[in-house]
Design an enzyme around this catalytic site. Structure first.
Site, PDB file in Angstrom:
ATOM      1  CD  GLU A 140      -3.106  -0.990   2.137  1.00 46.64           C
ATOM      2  OE1 GLU A 140      -4.237  -1.458   1.918  1.00 46.64           O
ATOM      3  OE2 GLU A 140      -2.772  -0.544   3.270  1.00 46.64           O
ATOM      4  CG  ASP A 249      -3.173  -6.476   7.474  1.00 46.89           C
ATOM      5  OD1 ASP A 249      -2.464  -6.714   6.487  1.00 46.89           O
ATOM      6  OD2 ASP A 249      -4.078  -5.629   7.482  1.00 46.89           O
TER       7      ASP A 249
END
Ligand code: ATP
Length: 299
Positions: A140, A249
């Site tokens: 990201e 995550d």
């Protein structure tokens, strides 16, 4: 000494529970309840590692705005070092997270400050990245930031190539453990289809040329561990799924956590499956990540 340095994104998540996910062009009315939460794959993984008891430093960028202030404070309150969280001339990244009661989610991200971060910004933190025992990095942030962080790393390198985007050959060659989901693995290898079959996934994983194993996360189906010699499937922990956001995550942070303790890739993936399963039983992403003692109690 820093156990884990995370180079990645920080977002404010606006979480909207819905009865069903909208199709393109459709509006779905949810309840009046929505909430704001800390998020971004980088921040989530940093907090996940900190909750497992690791010394964590975050490298990334937020806006010079109230959200950035709030997010940095949130990480600091979790014990994550934030001196390398820079203030950008762009707004703090935002993610709109749509979730259903049975755990499906759709996420739209406005990168903001996360894509402002350049490889030049990393220069003062090269030593921090070099001396950390592990680097956790996702996609990201820009490809140049990922490449720079991996090149600077002196310890274990765990790359979570999410969201899907090609990675240059030199960067892949320095990755010790790659953790894609099925779609990300297909995108990395240029595969036009996303294979469901373990042998096909393993063949794609091996074609990448990482220097260590590839662990493909398979959602409720668990994870496929692929080494040069063999591949094996580890089932997910059966749980009542509430919200799978942040499971990936949590998995990455827990995998790094176990590897730092000297666990084999098999044991590390089993630990990651246990920790991620707890996240899936709770709403939200960062908020859902368990502390080490909560995982041990959950069994
Ligand atoms: P995200 O980006 O939303 O965090 P991801 O696609 O990167 O997700 P997943 O493969 O969905 O990651 O999930 C990571 C891990 O979490 C899985 O390998 C599995 O161990 C665990 N997990 C996910 N969903 C479930 C579930 N419904 N039940 C049990 N475990 C789950």
């Amino acid at each position: 000494m820093t156990d884990i340095v995370v180079v990645g994104s920080l977002n404010v998540d606006v979480v909207v529970p819905l009865p069903e996910l909208p199709a393109a062009g459709q509006t779905v009315l949810g309840s009046a309840d929505h909430w704001r939460a800390g998020g971004g794959k980088g921040a989530n993984q940093a907090v996940a590692a900190a909750r497992l008891g690791r010394q964590v430093a975050m490298v990334g960028a937020v806006g010079d705005d109230a959200e950035g202030e709030w997010l940095t404070g949130l990480l600091a309150a979790e014990g994550v070092r934030t001196e390398a969280v820079l203030r950008a001339t762009r707004p703090t990244g935002q993610a709109i997270v749509l979730v259903t009661a049975d755990g499906d989610s759709t996420i739209a991200v406005s990168s903001g400050a996360n894509m402002w971060l350049s490889s030049a910004h990393l220069t003062p933190y090269r030593e921090l990245i070099r001396t950390a025992r592990a680097l956790l990095v996702q996609q990201e942030v820009s490809a140049e930031v990922v490449a720079e962080a991996v090149a600077a790393a002196g310890g274990l390198v765990v790359l979570n190539p999410a969201p899907a985007r090609p990675v240059d050959v030199a960067t892949l060659a320095r990755v010790d453990v790659l953790v894609p989901n099925r779609g990300e693995l297909a995108a990395l290898t240029g595969s036009p289809t996303v294979p469901g079959d373990a042998d096909q996934l393993a063949a794609l994983a091996r074609s990448l040329g990482t220097r260590g194993p590839v662990v493909v996360t398979l959602g409720a189906d668990g994870a496929l561990v692929v080494t040069d010699e063999r591949q094996w499937l580890l089932p997910a922990q059966p749980v009542e799924a509430v919200d799978a956001t942040g499971a990936g995550d949590t998995f990455c942070a827990a995998l790094a956590d176990a590897l730092l303790d000297g666990a084999s890739i098999d044991d590390a993936a089993r630990w990651a499956i246990r920790v991620a399963a707890v996240t899936v039983t709770r709403p939200g992403a960062m908020a859902a990540v368990p502390r080490r003692d909560e995982v041990l109690i959950a069994g």
